[in-house]
Design a protein around this motif. Structure first.
Motif, PDB file in Angstrom:
ATOM      1  N   ALA A 262      34.070 -25.984   1.770  1.00 26.33           N
ATOM      2  CA  ALA A 262      35.278 -25.327   2.287  1.00 26.33           C
ATOM      3  C   ALA A 262      35.381 -23.922   1.697  1.00 26.33           C
ATOM      4  CB  ALA A 262      36.518 -26.144   1.937  1.00 26.33           C
ATOM      5  N   LEU A 263      35.685 -22.956   2.550  1.00 26.49           N
ATOM      6  CA  LEU A 263      35.717 -21.560   2.125  1.00 26.49           C
ATOM      7  C   LEU A 263      37.136 -21.083   1.834  1.00 26.49           C
ATOM      8  CD1 LEU A 263      33.140 -19.933   4.582  1.00 26.49           C
ATOM      9  CD2 LEU A 263      32.749 -21.331   2.547  1.00 26.49           C
ATOM     10  N   ASN A 264      37.214 -20.213   0.833  1.00 22.43           N
ATOM     11  CA  ASN A 264      38.452 -19.494   0.509  1.00 22.43           C
ATOM     12  C   ASN A 264      39.640 -20.415   0.246  1.00 22.43           C
ATOM     13  OD1 ASN A 264      37.039 -17.042   0.815  1.00 22.43           O
ATOM     14  ND2 ASN A 264      37.383 -17.104   3.029  1.00 22.43           N
ATOM     15  N   ARG A 265      39.340 -21.536  -0.433  1.00 20.37           N
ATOM     16  CA  ARG A 265      40.363 -22.455  -0.934  1.00 20.37           C
ATOM     17  C   ARG A 265      41.235 -23.067   0.161  1.00 20.37           C
ATOM     18  NH1 ARG A 265      41.187 -22.034  -6.686  1.00 20.37           N
ATOM     19  NH2 ARG A 265      39.820 -20.449  -7.579  1.00 20.37           N
ATOM     20  N   SER A 266      40.677 -23.247   1.352  1.00 17.62           N
ATOM     21  CA  SER A 266      41.434 -23.886   2.432  1.00 17.62           C
ATOM     22  C   SER A 266      40.452 -24.602   3.354  1.00 17.62           C
ATOM     23  CB  SER A 266      42.235 -22.851   3.223  1.00 17.62           C
ATOM     24  OG  SER A 266      41.410 -22.154   4.130  1.00 17.62           O
ATOM     25  N   TRP A 267      41.021 -25.327   4.343  1.00 20.17           N
ATOM     26  CA  TRP A 267      40.191 -26.018   5.325  1.00 20.17           C
ATOM     27  C   TRP A 267      40.000 -25.194   6.595  1.00 20.17           C
ATOM     28  CZ3 TRP A 267      37.196 -29.744   3.946  1.00 20.17           C
ATOM     29  CH2 TRP A 267      37.558 -30.608   2.911  1.00 20.17           C
ATOM     30  N   SER A 268      40.505 -23.973   6.615  1.00 15.71           N
ATOM     31  CA  SER A 268      40.411 -23.149   7.825  1.00 15.71           C
ATOM     32  C   SER A 268      38.969 -22.944   8.261  1.00 15.71           C
ATOM     33  CB  SER A 268      41.078 -21.788   7.598  1.00 15.71           C
ATOM     34  OG  SER A 268      42.446 -21.944   7.323  1.00 15.71           O
ATOM     35  N   GLU A 269      38.083 -22.784   7.290  1.00 13.99           N
ATOM     36  CA  GLU A 269      36.654 -22.669   7.591  1.00 13.99           C
ATOM     37  C   GLU A 269      35.911 -23.627   6.677  1.00 13.99           C
ATOM     38  OE1 GLU A 269      33.024 -19.353   7.907  1.00 13.99           O
ATOM     39  OE2 GLU A 269      35.046 -18.740   7.321  1.00 13.99           O
ATOM     40  N   ASN A 270      35.301 -24.633   7.260  1.00 12.92           N
ATOM     41  CA  ASN A 270      34.563 -25.609   6.459  1.00 12.92           C
ATOM     42  C   ASN A 270      33.312 -26.034   7.207  1.00 12.92           C
ATOM     43  OD1 ASN A 270      34.968 -28.555   7.713  1.00 12.92           O
ATOM     44  ND2 ASN A 270      36.879 -27.402   8.006  1.00 12.92           N
ATOM     45  N   TYR A 271      32.320 -26.488   6.447  1.00 10.96           N
ATOM     46  CA  TYR A 271      31.035 -26.861   7.031  1.00 10.96           C
ATOM     47  C   TYR A 271      30.599 -28.223   6.504  1.00 10.96           C
ATOM     48  CZ  TYR A 271      31.043 -22.013   8.414  1.00 10.96           C
ATOM     49  OH  TYR A 271      31.407 -20.806   8.957  1.00 10.96           O
ATOM     50  N   GLY A 272      30.148 -29.046   7.438  1.00 19.78           N
ATOM     51  CA  GLY A 272      29.686 -30.379   7.086  1.00 19.78           C
ATOM     52  C   GLY A 272      28.182 -30.500   7.244  1.00 19.78           C
ATOM     53  N   ALA A 273      27.739 -31.709   7.573  1.00 18.24           N
ATOM     54  CA  ALA A 273      26.311 -31.984   7.698  1.00 18.24           C
ATOM     55  C   ALA A 273      25.651 -31.043   8.703  1.00 18.24           C
ATOM     56  CB  ALA A 273      26.110 -33.435   8.128  1.00 18.24           C
ATOM     57  N   PHE A 274      24.431 -30.629   8.369  1.00 22.41           N
ATOM     58  CA  PHE A 274      23.627 -29.720   9.197  1.00 22.41           C
ATOM     59  C   PHE A 274      24.286 -28.348   9.371  1.00 22.41           C
ATOM     60  CE2 PHE A 274      23.054 -34.107  10.796  1.00 22.41           C
ATOM     61  CZ  PHE A 274      21.763 -34.325  10.333  1.00 22.41           C
ATOM     62  N   GLY A 275      25.201 -28.001   8.456  1.00 24.05           N
ATOM     63  CA  GLY A 275      25.850 -26.697   8.513  1.00 24.05           C
ATOM     64  C   GLY A 275      26.799 -26.541   9.681  1.00 24.05           C
ATOM     65  N   THR A 276      27.271 -27.660  10.228  1.00 25.07           N
ATOM     66  CA  THR A 276      28.143 -27.624  11.399  1.00 25.07           C
ATOM     67  C   THR A 276      29.579 -27.309  11.008  1.00 25.07           C
ATOM     68  OG1 THR A 276      26.759 -29.294  12.464  1.00 25.07           O
ATOM     69  CG2 THR A 276      28.948 -28.923  13.406  1.00 25.07           C
ATOM     70  N   PHE A 277      30.184 -26.348  11.712  1.00 26.30           N
ATOM     71  CA  PHE A 277      31.578 -26.010  11.451  1.00 26.30           C
ATOM     72  C   PHE A 277      32.464 -27.220  11.719  1.00 26.30           C
ATOM     73  CE2 PHE A 277      35.724 -24.585  13.044  1.00 26.30           C
ATOM     74  CZ  PHE A 277      36.174 -23.860  11.947  1.00 26.30           C
ATOM     75  N   ASP A 278      33.273 -27.582  10.716  1.00 28.80           N
ATOM     76  CA  ASP A 278      34.173 -28.733  10.817  1.00 28.80           C
ATOM     77  C   ASP A 278      33.409 -30.002  11.215  1.00 28.80           C
ATOM     78  OD1 ASP A 278      36.684 -29.780  10.435  1.00 28.80           O
ATOM     79  OD2 ASP A 278      37.343 -29.462  12.497  1.00 28.80           O
ATOM     80  N   GLY A 279      32.154 -30.081  10.752  1.00 26.99           N
ATOM     81  CA  GLY A 279      31.289 -31.195  11.132  1.00 26.99           C
ATOM     82  C   GLY A 279      31.485 -32.426  10.265  1.00 26.99           C
ATOM     83  N   PRO A 280      30.635 -33.429  10.457  1.00 25.06           N
ATOM     84  CA  PRO A 280      30.737 -34.666   9.674  1.00 25.06           C
ATOM     85  C   PRO A 280      30.452 -34.409   8.195  1.00 25.06           C
ATOM     86  CG  PRO A 280      28.700 -34.623  10.937  1.00 25.06           C
ATOM     87  CD  PRO A 280      29.513 -33.461  11.414  1.00 25.06           C
ATOM     88  N   ASN A 281      30.901 -35.320   7.355  1.00 25.77           N
ATOM     89  CA  ASN A 281      30.765 -35.141   5.914  1.00 25.77           C
ATOM     90  C   ASN A 281      29.300 -35.144   5.466  1.00 25.77           C
ATOM     91  OD1 ASN A 281      33.556 -35.223   5.740  1.00 25.77           O
ATOM     92  ND2 ASN A 281      33.615 -37.406   5.228  1.00 25.77           N
ATOM     93  N   HIS A 282      29.032 -34.350   4.424  1.00 25.16           N
ATOM     94  CA  HIS A 282      27.777 -34.502   3.700  1.00 25.16           C
ATOM     95  C   HIS A 282      27.851 -35.814   2.919  1.00 25.16           C
ATOM     96  CE1 HIS A 282      26.158 -30.491   4.423  1.00 25.16           C
ATOM     97  NE2 HIS A 282      27.326 -29.962   4.107  1.00 25.16           N
ATOM     98  N   GLU A 283      26.714 -36.445   2.711  1.00 26.98           N
ATOM     99  CA  GLU A 283      26.674 -37.682   1.935  1.00 26.98           C
ATOM    100  C   GLU A 283      25.750 -37.511   0.741  1.00 26.98           C
ATOM    101  OE1 GLU A 283      26.381 -41.424   3.944  1.00 26.98           O
ATOM    102  OE2 GLU A 283      26.954 -40.549   5.872  1.00 26.98           O
TER     103      GLU A 283
END
Length: 305
Positions: A262-283
């Protein structure tokens, strides 16, 4: 009237060229860290610029190191294998655009230095002076006095700049003592190398977020008040400006964990698995012990080991 961050940054860019020019005059070998430290010493940070980002680097220092790309684009600075080198046009620019306004205008517009401006020569009796000084440890406090003076934001910023400058100093070799002559190499491959100088270890070469957090179901183990909360300091990664990676090292018990970047201390821009914006969780399936998570903002990829 206090100057804005933009005005201060252009003043520091002008100072970078001034410092490198003085190095040519004196024959001193200045590395990138010394140049940046001197520029920030001559044009100090304001309160906003002195604020430390999550990687421990002052905001103004990050802005300056990113902005030096403008000097390279203008042909006034070369960042090569042996360090930072000012070009003849860069030296002439210090004369052609002596004040912050004309310098900023020419740099932004890509205005060439007028052909009739000569390369400046050292003034008679010139001796290079430095403003930046090494941080001197404070005297030990008396045993009966247990109070510790708190560092002001400016002092914290100065200490962080010193740390950043030391890392840069260790990463690049001394700046060459003379201005490049610009002679065409005899061999074609040498000509290509001259046209596209090797970019050695540098700082902040890509735009980066102000903060990057590993927000997941193990944040409370790291000391945060709650999980999945990117606003807390305990979740923040540190930026390594040599390899351009954000890193978080922690001790975790064995288990299965999930998280996002999550960037800049918020959920406004976040990246999950495979670098997907607002994607599934990393495990993370962890055997227990020390683990390091690395995030590459240019690719949105992570590595874990």
């Amino acid at each position: 009237m206090a100057k804005s961050t933009a005005e201060n940054t252009f003043l520091r860019l002008k100072t970078v060229l001034d410092v490198l020019t003085e190095g040519v005059w004196s024959g001193d070998a200045l590395n990138a860290g010394q140049v940046l430290a001197e520029a920030t010493a001559r044009v100090p940070f304001n309160e906003h610029e002195a604020e430390l980002l999550s990687g421990g680097i002052p905001r103004g220092h990050k802005t300056l190191t990113s902005a030096t790309a403008k000097l390279v684009k203008a042909g006034w600075l070369v960042k090569g294998r042996s360090g930072w080198t000012i070009t003849e046009d860069g030296m002439r620019a210090t004369v052609a655009y002596p004040d912050a306004v004309s310098f900023a205008t020419a740099l932004d517009a890509g205005t060439p230095v007028p052909a009739d401006i000569p390369v400046p020569a050292a003034p008679a009796g010139f001796v290079r002076k430095t403003t930046a000084v090494a941080e001197v440890p404070a005297p030990a406090a008396k045993t009966e006095t247990k109070k510790t003076a708190r560092k002001t934001p400016a002092k914290k910023a100065a200490a962080a700049v010193g740390k950043a400058a030391k890392v840069i100093e260790d990463a690049v070799e001394p700046v060459v003592k003379a201005v490049r002559k610009g002679k065409a190499p005899a061999k074609a491959d040498e000509a290509a190398a001259a046209a596209e100088p090797f970019e050695g270890p540098d700082v902040e070469t890509l735009p980066q977020p102000e903060a990057v957090a590993v927000a997941g179901d193990f944040n409370t183990i790291l000391g945060a008040p709650e999980n999945w909360a990117p606003q807390y300091d305990e979740a923040q990664m540190e930026f390594d400006f040599l390899d351009q990676l954000w890193k978080k090292t922690a001790e975790l018990p064995a288990g299965h964990y999930t998280f996002k970047i999550a960037l800049n201390r918020s959920w406004s821009e976040n990246y999950g698995a495979f670098g997907t914006f607002d994607g599934p969780n990393h495990e993370l399936y962890h055997d227990g012990g020390t683990v390091t998570i690395r995030y590459n903002h240019s690719t949105r990829d992570i590595t874990i080991n």
